[in-house]
Write a protein that holds these residues in place. Structure first.
Motif, PDB file in Angstrom:
ATOM      1  N   ALA A 251       0.877  -1.166  -0.129  1.00  0.00           N
ATOM      2  CA  ALA A 251      -0.181   0.180   0.132  1.00  0.00           C
ATOM      3  C   ALA A 251       0.766   1.355  -0.006  1.00  0.00           C
ATOM      4  CB  ALA A 251      -0.767  -0.214   1.209  1.00  0.00           C
ATOM      5  N   GLU A 252       1.924   1.256   0.847  1.00  0.00           N
ATOM      6  CA  GLU A 252       2.829   2.299   0.692  1.00  0.00           C
ATOM      7  C   GLU A 252       3.609   2.743  -0.594  1.00  0.00           C
ATOM      8  OE1 GLU A 252       3.200   4.288   2.928  1.00  0.00           O
ATOM      9  OE2 GLU A 252       5.045   5.572   1.910  1.00  0.00           O
ATOM     10  N   GLN A 253       3.808   1.271  -1.269  1.00  0.00           N
ATOM     11  CA  GLN A 253       4.416   1.470  -2.514  1.00  0.00           C
ATOM     12  C   GLN A 253       3.443   2.137  -3.364  1.00  0.00           C
ATOM     13  OE1 GLN A 253       7.420   0.612  -2.513  1.00  0.00           O
ATOM     14  NE2 GLN A 253       7.642   1.430  -4.380  1.00  0.00           N
ATOM     15  N   ALA A 254       2.304   1.612  -3.317  1.00  0.00           N
ATOM     16  CA  ALA A 254       1.421   2.463  -4.338  1.00  0.00           C
ATOM     17  C   ALA A 254       0.937   3.718  -3.936  1.00  0.00           C
ATOM     18  CB  ALA A 254       0.136   1.555  -4.013  1.00  0.00           C
ATOM     19  N   ARG A 255       1.164   4.219  -2.820  1.00  0.00           N
ATOM     20  CA  ARG A 255       1.157   5.553  -2.757  1.00  0.00           C
ATOM     21  C   ARG A 255       2.128   6.342  -3.179  1.00  0.00           C
ATOM     22  NH1 ARG A 255      -2.651   4.170   1.707  1.00  0.00           N
ATOM     23  NH2 ARG A 255      -0.722   3.303   2.988  1.00  0.00           N
ATOM     24  N   LYS A 256       3.317   5.714  -3.052  1.00  0.00           N
ATOM     25  CA  LYS A 256       4.634   6.378  -3.632  1.00  0.00           C
ATOM     26  C   LYS A 256       4.328   6.603  -4.903  1.00  0.00           C
ATOM     27  CE  LYS A 256       8.062   5.716  -0.161  1.00  0.00           C
ATOM     28  NZ  LYS A 256       8.916   4.481   0.331  1.00  0.00           N
ATOM     29  N   THR A 257       3.817   5.477  -5.739  1.00  0.00           N
ATOM     30  CA  THR A 257       3.608   5.545  -7.364  1.00  0.00           C
ATOM     31  C   THR A 257       2.783   6.586  -7.555  1.00  0.00           C
ATOM     32  OG1 THR A 257       4.141   2.970  -6.970  1.00  0.00           O
ATOM     33  CG2 THR A 257       3.358   3.834  -9.134  1.00  0.00           C
ATOM     34  N   VAL A 258       1.773   7.037  -6.830  1.00  0.00           N
ATOM     35  CA  VAL A 258       0.550   7.932  -7.319  1.00  0.00           C
ATOM     36  C   VAL A 258       1.617   9.030  -7.248  1.00  0.00           C
ATOM     37  CG1 VAL A 258      -1.231   8.952  -6.573  1.00  0.00           C
ATOM     38  CG2 VAL A 258      -1.028   6.714  -6.100  1.00  0.00           C
ATOM     39  N   VAL A 259       2.351   9.462  -6.271  1.00  0.00           N
ATOM     40  CA  VAL A 259       3.027  10.551  -6.188  1.00  0.00           C
ATOM     41  C   VAL A 259       4.056  10.758  -7.585  1.00  0.00           C
ATOM     42  CG1 VAL A 259       4.697  12.106  -4.983  1.00  0.00           C
ATOM     43  CG2 VAL A 259       2.870  10.723  -3.664  1.00  0.00           C
ATOM     44  N   LEU A 260       4.803   9.722  -7.757  1.00  0.00           N
ATOM     45  CA  LEU A 260       5.563   9.811  -8.928  1.00  0.00           C
ATOM     46  C   LEU A 260       4.814  10.011 -10.011  1.00  0.00           C
ATOM     47  CD1 LEU A 260       7.856   6.650  -7.937  1.00  0.00           C
ATOM     48  CD2 LEU A 260       8.545   9.083  -8.154  1.00  0.00           C
ATOM     49  N   LEU A 261       3.736   9.296 -10.258  1.00  0.00           N
ATOM     50  CA  LEU A 261       2.952   9.338 -11.577  1.00  0.00           C
ATOM     51  C   LEU A 261       2.547  10.737 -11.748  1.00  0.00           C
ATOM     52  CD1 LEU A 261       1.856   7.438 -13.774  1.00  0.00           C
ATOM     53  CD2 LEU A 261      -0.172   6.905 -12.177  1.00  0.00           C
ATOM     54  N   GLN A 262       1.926  11.390 -10.630  1.00  0.00           N
ATOM     55  CA  GLN A 262       1.536  12.803 -10.589  1.00  0.00           C
ATOM     56  C   GLN A 262       2.756  13.808 -10.917  1.00  0.00           C
ATOM     57  OE1 GLN A 262      -0.810  12.925  -7.206  1.00  0.00           O
ATOM     58  NE2 GLN A 262      -2.593  12.484  -8.453  1.00  0.00           N
ATOM     59  N   GLY A 263       3.833  13.378 -10.300  1.00  0.00           N
ATOM     60  CA  GLY A 263       5.095  14.342 -10.668  1.00  0.00           C
ATOM     61  C   GLY A 263       5.607  14.244 -11.947  1.00  0.00           C
TER      62      GLY A 263
ATOM     63  N   ASP B 244       7.200  11.389 -13.287  1.00  0.00           N
ATOM     64  CA  ASP B 244       8.277  10.529 -13.401  1.00  0.00           C
ATOM     65  C   ASP B 244       8.301   9.714 -14.443  1.00  0.00           C
ATOM     66  OD1 ASP B 244      10.716   9.189 -12.320  1.00  0.00           O
ATOM     67  OD2 ASP B 244       9.198   7.357 -12.343  1.00  0.00           O
ATOM     68  N   PRO B 245       9.298   9.843 -15.475  1.00  0.00           N
ATOM     69  CA  PRO B 245       9.384   9.387 -16.773  1.00  0.00           C
ATOM     70  C   PRO B 245       9.151   7.459 -16.696  1.00  0.00           C
ATOM     71  CG  PRO B 245      11.143  10.621 -16.761  1.00  0.00           C
ATOM     72  CD  PRO B 245      10.398  10.598 -15.350  1.00  0.00           C
ATOM     73  N   ASP B 246       9.609   7.152 -15.724  1.00  0.00           N
ATOM     74  CA  ASP B 246       9.882   5.510 -15.805  1.00  0.00           C
ATOM     75  C   ASP B 246       8.354   5.043 -15.287  1.00  0.00           C
ATOM     76  OD1 ASP B 246      12.242   4.920 -16.385  1.00  0.00           O
ATOM     77  OD2 ASP B 246      12.962   4.818 -14.414  1.00  0.00           O
ATOM     78  N   THR B 247       7.672   5.857 -14.430  1.00  0.00           N
ATOM     79  CA  THR B 247       6.441   5.476 -13.824  1.00  0.00           C
ATOM     80  C   THR B 247       5.310   5.682 -14.948  1.00  0.00           C
ATOM     81  OG1 THR B 247       6.999   6.096 -11.573  1.00  0.00           O
ATOM     82  CG2 THR B 247       4.864   5.677 -11.824  1.00  0.00           C
ATOM     83  N   LEU B 248       5.686   6.718 -15.695  1.00  0.00           N
ATOM     84  CA  LEU B 248       4.542   7.115 -16.670  1.00  0.00           C
ATOM     85  C   LEU B 248       4.695   6.196 -17.655  1.00  0.00           C
ATOM     86  CD1 LEU B 248       4.913  11.259 -17.321  1.00  0.00           C
ATOM     87  CD2 LEU B 248       2.914   9.675 -16.646  1.00  0.00           C
ATOM     88  N   ALA B 249       5.879   5.641 -18.070  1.00  0.00           N
ATOM     89  CA  ALA B 249       5.959   4.443 -19.032  1.00  0.00           C
ATOM     90  C   ALA B 249       5.197   3.273 -18.917  1.00  0.00           C
ATOM     91  CB  ALA B 249       7.495   4.318 -19.491  1.00  0.00           C
ATOM     92  N   VAL B 250       5.384   3.045 -17.570  1.00  0.00           N
ATOM     93  CA  VAL B 250       4.563   1.557 -16.984  1.00  0.00           C
ATOM     94  C   VAL B 250       2.996   2.031 -17.278  1.00  0.00           C
ATOM     95  CG1 VAL B 250       4.310  -0.133 -15.159  1.00  0.00           C
ATOM     96  CG2 VAL B 250       6.518   1.095 -15.539  1.00  0.00           C
ATOM     97  N   TRP B 251       2.665   3.036 -16.700  1.00  0.00           N
ATOM     98  CA  TRP B 251       1.260   3.397 -16.819  1.00  0.00           C
ATOM     99  C   TRP B 251       0.702   3.458 -18.273  1.00  0.00           C
ATOM    100  CZ3 TRP B 251       0.025   8.192 -19.211  1.00  0.00           C
ATOM    101  CH2 TRP B 251      -1.381   8.596 -18.896  1.00  0.00           C
TER     102      TRP B 251
END
Ligand code: ARG
Length: 597
Positions: free
Chosen positions: A219-231, A233-240
């Motif tokens: 859950a913590e990981q997921a929340r961090k990912t949300v922040v990265l996504l909204q910020g 972050d290219p890697d996170t955006l690519a997976v999304w």
């Protein structure tokens, strides 16, 4: 060809002006289909309203209209009935000459059946399907896709430019969870995101959600990912992006099967960059107020049960934007960038309030002026046979794919039983042909059944009714079409070779009735394009197919193939016009016809 109801309205208006001057010119002639065909085909109901206005007796007013009216070349002299209804009966000559003017099927391009394109074409944006990409399409999505497609086809048919927009939900906190889950559960998949394959999106979502609920680390990981996504972050955006693309591929298979094309996938994320501007613009217009730290728009007439004003929140206190902000941005884009003058949202009834507020805000902001139509085409739910929400036997949501598969399998049985009934009378279908027919009939049955219901009411799903070969169903209409095509073959003619100068003879009651039904098409199309009610089109098909059955009936109707000339050619032309009308109307419902069934 103008709708007959419009022609009549013009004649009545002219008479109203002659008989009553200014006051008459302002009155709506109120042309309706005759309530009782015994008295005619159409009626004008304006005498009552005008009588009230000028303080006269309705029957006297009707009498003056009848005296002043010129119905030459259209109808018999009208008669007055009841309190002041004016009844019109079209003459056989008028009906024949109008049908006669319909041009043959063009060599290329769509068959317009004599319906003239709109003189004021506009761009219309139809928001349809619009699923959330986190999950698999389920039966709740059928209606938006099917209704939206039908509406889009109708508007295009009458000459407008239509943008079909799949406003998919591809943004929000659940995507942080899904991206995190993808990384944890299938790290290998990340190396080739262009070809990411998630066989079962629903299962994937359920698994991710379960992990989120039971595993604090995840859950913590997921929340961090949300922040990265909204910020950003290219890697996170690519997976999304990889995940969204895969989910869209799932949608596309369904849309392809439903025959829905030209859909623009434009997700909520598309508008991310302008959300701040949207809030700013509304703020400059003085529409935004702070309420408990959030930015809200207050609109006249929107109050909660406790009479307190109901805000439309457009920026949360943590700075995040929401569904409403995205919709404001999307509408602004459709109006400004696409130049749309009509925005249609095919979304279920539960979002009524959201759209009412959205529209009020668009008006208040001045983004949608008086020349813009804003419409929420709200539809009711599809219920199970028991009248409860439609579920699988074990209570889960029914995937759209399973529903389509079942429709086709059931249609296959219908096709087979039809074949058995006609064994020996026609060539046996190959198994591929039978499969192809079953695919068309099955999908058509689902669509037709859906579209034949009043939009806003809930309806009960019922396989037997929708697949029945009798009544107001797709199989019946497809069968009627195939039958008429086979009449042509039996008569040894190609309908397209019929001489278009050959006269239409409407001597028999059944011929006249069929011809009048054919002539109703322009007004039905005009009404459906205005009110966006596909069920009026299915009602019309039912009316037309009944008139045809009667026409072709051995006892109540006329001989066709073995009729003497010139009746034979005239009747074959009526057959052809009926088949063309069926094909065009079914096409508008998104249904392909079959030459043989
Ligand atoms: N994705 C939304 C849902 O599933 C529907 C979106 C409808 N369209 C819109 N522009 N709001 O509830």
């Amino acid at each position: 060809m103008v709708p007959i109801s419009l022609e009549l309205a013009q004649r009545v208006s002219a008479a109203l002006e002659v008989a009553f001057g200014e006051a008459g010119a302002r009155v709506d002639p109120l042309i309706r289909l005759a309530q009782n065909p015994q008295f005619g085909d159409y009626q004008a109901n304006c005498a009552m309203a005008l009588a009230k206005q000028i303080g006269a007796k309705p029957r006297d007013v009707a009498g003056k209209i009848v005296q002043a009216i010129d119905v030459a070349g259209l109808a018999d002299p009208p008669a007055i009935a009841g309190p002041g209804f004016i009844n019109f009966r079209l003459t056989a000559e008028a009906v024949a000459s109008r049908l006669q003017s319909i041009a043959p099927v063009p060599k290329s391009g769509p068959d317009s059946l004599g319906i003239e394109p709109a003189t004021d074409p506009i761009t219309v944006a139809v928001d349809m399907s619009s699923v959330n990409l986190a999950k698999e399409m389920h039966i709740g999505h059928l209606r938006s896709a099917v209704i939206g497609d039908c509406v889009a086809r109708i508007l295009e048919f009458v000459g407008h430019r239509v943008e079909r927009i799949n406003h998919v939900g591809d943004w929000g906190t659940q995507f942080g969870m899904l991206v995190a889950h993808l990384r944890a559960a299938s790290p290998d998949a990340l190396s080739d995101l262009d070809h990411l394959a998630v066989a079962d999106l629903e299962a994937f979502y359920i698994e991710a959600k379960r992990n989120f609920d039971v595993d604090a680390d995840f859950a913590e990981q997921a929340r961090k990912t949300v922040v990265l996504l909204q910020g950003g972050d290219p890697d996170t955006l690519a997976v999304w992006r990889g995940f969204c693309d895969e989910s869209l591929r799932h949608c596309r298979t369904i849309h392809d099967r439903l025959g829905i094309t030209d859909l623009i996938d434009r997700g909520e994320s598309f508008y991310n960059d302008v959300l701040a501007t949207v809030v700013e613009e509304l703020t400059q217009r003085g529409m935004v107020e702070k309420s408990e730290g959030a930015d809200c728009v207050f609109l006249d007439g929107f109050v909660a049960r406790d009479k307190k004003p109901l805000p439309m929140m457009i920026r949360k206190s943590d700075g995040g934007y929401n569904y409403a902000t995205t919709d404001l941005a999307a509408a602004r884009h459709r109006l400004r960038e696409l130049g749309a003058r009509r925005l249609i949202y095919v979304v279920g009834v539960p979002q009524k309030h959201h759209f009412a507020m959205l529209f009020a805000a668009l008006r208040k902001a001045g983004w949608a002026g008086d020349d813009v139509r804003l419409e929420h085409l709200a539809f009711g739910s599809m219920l199970g046979g028991d009248g409860r929400p439609f579920k699988t036997r074990v209570g889960g949501t029914v995937k759209l794919k399973s529903l389509l598969d079942e429709a086709v399998a059931r249609a296959r049985r219908v096709v087979k039983s039809g074949e058995e009934a006609e064994a020996g009378k026609r060539p046996v279908l190959s198994s591929e042909e039978a499969d192809r027919i079953a695919e068309t009939v099955g999908i058509a049955a689902l669509k037709y059944f859906d579209l034949s219901h009043n939009l806003t009411t809930d309806y009960r799903f019922d396989w037997d009714t929708m697949l029945s070969l009798e009544g107001n169903t797709a199989p019946y209409m497809l069968y009627a079409y195939a039958r008429i095509r086979s009449i042509g073959r039996k008569a040894g003619i190609d309908y397209t070779d019929l001489p278009d100068e050959a006269e239409l003879l409407l001597e028999h009651e059944a011929e006249l009735k069929l011809a009048k039904a054919l002539l109703r098409l322009p007004e039905v199309i005009a009404t459906v394009a205005g009110d966006l009610r596909p069920n009026l089109l299915t009602d019309y098909l039912f009316e037309l197919s009944k008139a045809f059955s009667q026409f072709y009936d051995r006892v109540r109707g006329v001989r066709v193939i073995d009729a003497p000339e010139p009746q034979r050619t005239s009747r074959l032309r009526l057959c052809d016009l009926t088949a063309r009308t069926l094909r065009v109307c079914l096409g508008l419902l998104g249904i392909d016809t079959l030459e043989q069934m």
